[in-house]
Write a protein that holds these residues in place. Structure first.
Motif, PDB file in Angstrom:
ATOM      1  N   LEU A  36      40.731  42.726  52.727  1.00 46.49           N
ATOM      2  CA  LEU A  36      41.151  41.373  53.065  1.00 46.49           C
ATOM      3  C   LEU A  36      41.413  40.657  51.747  1.00 46.49           C
ATOM      4  O   LEU A  36      40.507  40.531  50.915  1.00 46.49           O
ATOM      5  N   VAL A  37      42.647  40.239  51.523  1.00 46.17           N
ATOM      6  CA  VAL A  37      43.017  39.509  50.317  1.00 46.17           C
ATOM      7  C   VAL A  37      43.158  38.043  50.687  1.00 46.17           C
ATOM      8  O   VAL A  37      43.829  37.706  51.668  1.00 46.17           O
ATOM      9  N   GLN A  38      42.515  37.184  49.908  1.00 42.23           N
ATOM     10  CA  GLN A  38      42.580  35.746  50.151  1.00 42.23           C
ATOM     11  C   GLN A  38      43.168  35.048  48.932  1.00 42.23           C
ATOM     12  O   GLN A  38      42.753  35.318  47.800  1.00 42.23           O
ATOM     13  N   LEU A  39      44.127  34.173  49.182  1.00 49.13           N
ATOM     14  CA  LEU A  39      44.717  33.340  48.140  1.00 49.13           C
ATOM     15  C   LEU A  39      44.239  31.916  48.384  1.00 49.13           C
ATOM     16  O   LEU A  39      44.404  31.390  49.493  1.00 49.13           O
ATOM     17  N   LEU A  40      43.650  31.288  47.383  1.00 44.68           N
ATOM     18  CA  LEU A  40      43.197  29.909  47.480  1.00 44.68           C
ATOM     19  C   LEU A  40      44.204  29.053  46.719  1.00 44.68           C
ATOM     20  O   LEU A  40      44.284  29.126  45.491  1.00 44.68           O
ATOM     21  N   LEU A  41      44.994  28.283  47.460  1.00 45.89           N
ATOM     22  CA  LEU A  41      46.078  27.504  46.859  1.00 45.89           C
ATOM     23  C   LEU A  41      45.752  26.014  46.891  1.00 45.89           C
ATOM     24  O   LEU A  41      45.384  25.474  47.931  1.00 45.89           O
ATOM     25  N   PRO A  42      45.921  25.329  45.761  1.00 49.04           N
ATOM     26  CA  PRO A  42      45.629  23.888  45.708  1.00 49.04           C
ATOM     27  C   PRO A  42      46.707  23.090  46.431  1.00 49.04           C
ATOM     28  O   PRO A  42      47.891  23.430  46.381  1.00 49.04           O
ATOM     29  N   LEU A  59      44.336  25.376  50.515  1.00 48.14           N
ATOM     30  CA  LEU A  59      44.749  26.170  51.668  1.00 48.14           C
ATOM     31  C   LEU A  59      44.360  27.606  51.382  1.00 48.14           C
ATOM     32  O   LEU A  59      44.349  28.039  50.236  1.00 48.14           O
ATOM     33  N   ILE A  60      44.066  28.349  52.435  1.00 50.08           N
ATOM     34  CA  ILE A  60      43.745  29.766  52.265  1.00 50.08           C
ATOM     35  C   ILE A  60      44.753  30.586  53.053  1.00 50.08           C
ATOM     36  O   ILE A  60      44.976  30.336  54.230  1.00 50.08           O
ATOM     37  N   TYR A  61      45.364  31.543  52.362  1.00 51.40           N
ATOM     38  CA  TYR A  61      46.216  32.534  53.001  1.00 51.40           C
ATOM     39  C   TYR A  61      45.484  33.865  52.933  1.00 51.40           C
ATOM     40  O   TYR A  61      44.899  34.203  51.895  1.00 51.40           O
ATOM     41  N   GLU A  62      45.526  34.626  54.024  1.00 53.79           N
ATOM     42  CA  GLU A  62      44.862  35.930  54.084  1.00 53.79           C
ATOM     43  C   GLU A  62      45.840  37.006  54.520  1.00 53.79           C
ATOM     44  O   GLU A  62      46.688  36.776  55.371  1.00 53.79           O
ATOM     45  N   ILE A  63      45.643  38.186  53.922  1.00 57.55           N
ATOM     46  CA  ILE A  63      46.421  39.356  54.297  1.00 57.55           C
ATOM     47  C   ILE A  63      45.456  40.526  54.425  1.00 57.55           C
ATOM     48  O   ILE A  63      44.588  40.705  53.568  1.00 57.55           O
ATOM     49  N   MET A  64      45.585  41.318  55.493  1.00 62.17           N
ATOM     50  CA  MET A  64      44.796  42.539  55.650  1.00 62.17           C
ATOM     51  C   MET A  64      45.665  43.716  55.231  1.00 62.17           C
ATOM     52  O   MET A  64      46.804  43.844  55.686  1.00 62.17           O
ATOM     53  N   LEU A  65      45.104  44.569  54.361  1.00 64.71           N
ATOM     54  CA  LEU A  65      45.857  45.682  53.797  1.00 64.71           C
ATOM     55  C   LEU A  65      45.065  46.973  53.876  1.00 64.71           C
ATOM     56  O   LEU A  65      43.851  46.966  53.676  1.00 64.71           O
ATOM     57  N   LEU A 107      44.061  30.486  39.151  1.00 62.05           N
ATOM     58  CA  LEU A 107      44.191  30.428  40.599  1.00 62.05           C
ATOM     59  C   LEU A 107      43.436  31.633  41.158  1.00 62.05           C
ATOM     60  O   LEU A 107      43.530  32.723  40.597  1.00 62.05           O
ATOM     61  N   VAL A 108      42.698  31.434  42.233  1.00 63.05           N
ATOM     62  CA  VAL A 108      41.854  32.499  42.762  1.00 63.05           C
ATOM     63  C   VAL A 108      42.604  33.305  43.822  1.00 63.05           C
ATOM     64  O   VAL A 108      43.099  32.743  44.803  1.00 63.05           O
ATOM     65  N   ILE A 109      42.676  34.596  43.575  1.00 58.60           N
ATOM     66  CA  ILE A 109      43.050  35.570  44.591  1.00 58.60           C
ATOM     67  C   ILE A 109      41.890  36.550  44.617  1.00 58.60           C
ATOM     68  O   ILE A 109      41.563  37.158  43.595  1.00 58.60           O
ATOM     69  N   ARG A 110      41.261  36.676  45.759  1.00 59.33           N
ATOM     70  CA  ARG A 110      40.093  37.553  45.845  1.00 59.33           C
ATOM     71  C   ARG A 110      40.262  38.529  46.987  1.00 59.33           C
ATOM     72  O   ARG A 110      41.066  38.310  47.894  1.00 59.33           O
ATOM     73  N   THR A 111      39.490  39.600  46.913  1.00 57.87           N
ATOM     74  CA  THR A 111      39.567  40.616  47.948  1.00 57.87           C
ATOM     75  C   THR A 111      38.168  41.012  48.379  1.00 57.87           C
ATOM     76  O   THR A 111      37.220  40.934  47.600  1.00 57.87           O
ATOM     77  N   HIS A 112      38.072  41.393  49.634  1.00 63.89           N
ATOM     78  CA  HIS A 112      36.839  41.883  50.211  1.00 63.89           C
ATOM     79  C   HIS A 112      37.164  43.190  50.925  1.00 63.89           C
ATOM     80  O   HIS A 112      38.209  43.301  51.571  1.00 63.89           O
ATOM     81  N   GLU A 113      36.267  44.147  50.799  1.00 63.04           N
ATOM     82  CA  GLU A 113      36.437  45.332  51.627  1.00 63.04           C
ATOM     83  C   GLU A 113      36.150  44.934  53.050  1.00 63.04           C
ATOM     84  O   GLU A 113      35.255  44.133  53.332  1.00 63.04           O
ATOM     85  N   LEU A 114      36.913  45.478  53.980  1.00 64.86           N
ATOM     86  CA  LEU A 114      36.873  45.028  55.358  1.00 64.86           C
ATOM     87  C   LEU A 114      36.713  46.228  56.267  1.00 64.86           C
ATOM     88  O   LEU A 114      37.352  47.262  56.078  1.00 64.86           O
TER      89      LEU A 114
END
Length: 101
Positions: free
Chosen positions: A3-9, A61-67, A91-98
């Motif tokens: 799961l990739v999350q982009l935190l956009l101001p 805002l948070i955008y998420e993509i599952m890859l 700018l934060v782009i983070r990922t979590h194993e899902l």
């Protein structure tokens, strides 16, 4: 799966709202690249952090993509593009194993 999350101001460092087209462009780019996106746009999240003697606040805002696979170099390069586009030092782009249940 990742799961990739982009935190956009939502606002510039001067407190001026970013143009909506910036967010539309990011959504379009991510959908074109990965085939889909989840966007948390109705209730912005609030980020707070301490900077010397003051607390800094960001509405995000948070955008998420599952890859299935994660191309870290692509994401690092895209983060730099977004930092320039949104005039951010970081700018934060983070990922979590899902794991889907």
């Amino acid at each position: 799966m990742h799961l990739v999350q982009l935190l956009l101001p939502l606002y510039t460092n001067a407190g001026i709202p970013f143009e909506q087209r910036l967010f539309v462009d990011v959504r379009r780019e991510l959908v074109n690249q990965f085939g889909g996106i989840t966007a948390y746009t109705r209730a912005p999240v609030e980020g707070l952090w301490q900077d010397s003697d003051r607390i800094i606040r960001d509405d995000l805002l948070i955008y998420e993509i599952m890859l299935e696979g994660l191309d870290e170099s692509w994401w690092r390069e895209y983060r730099v593009v977004l930092e320039n586009r949104f005039h951010q030092e970081a700018l934060v782009i983070r990922t979590h194993e899902l794991r889907l249940l």
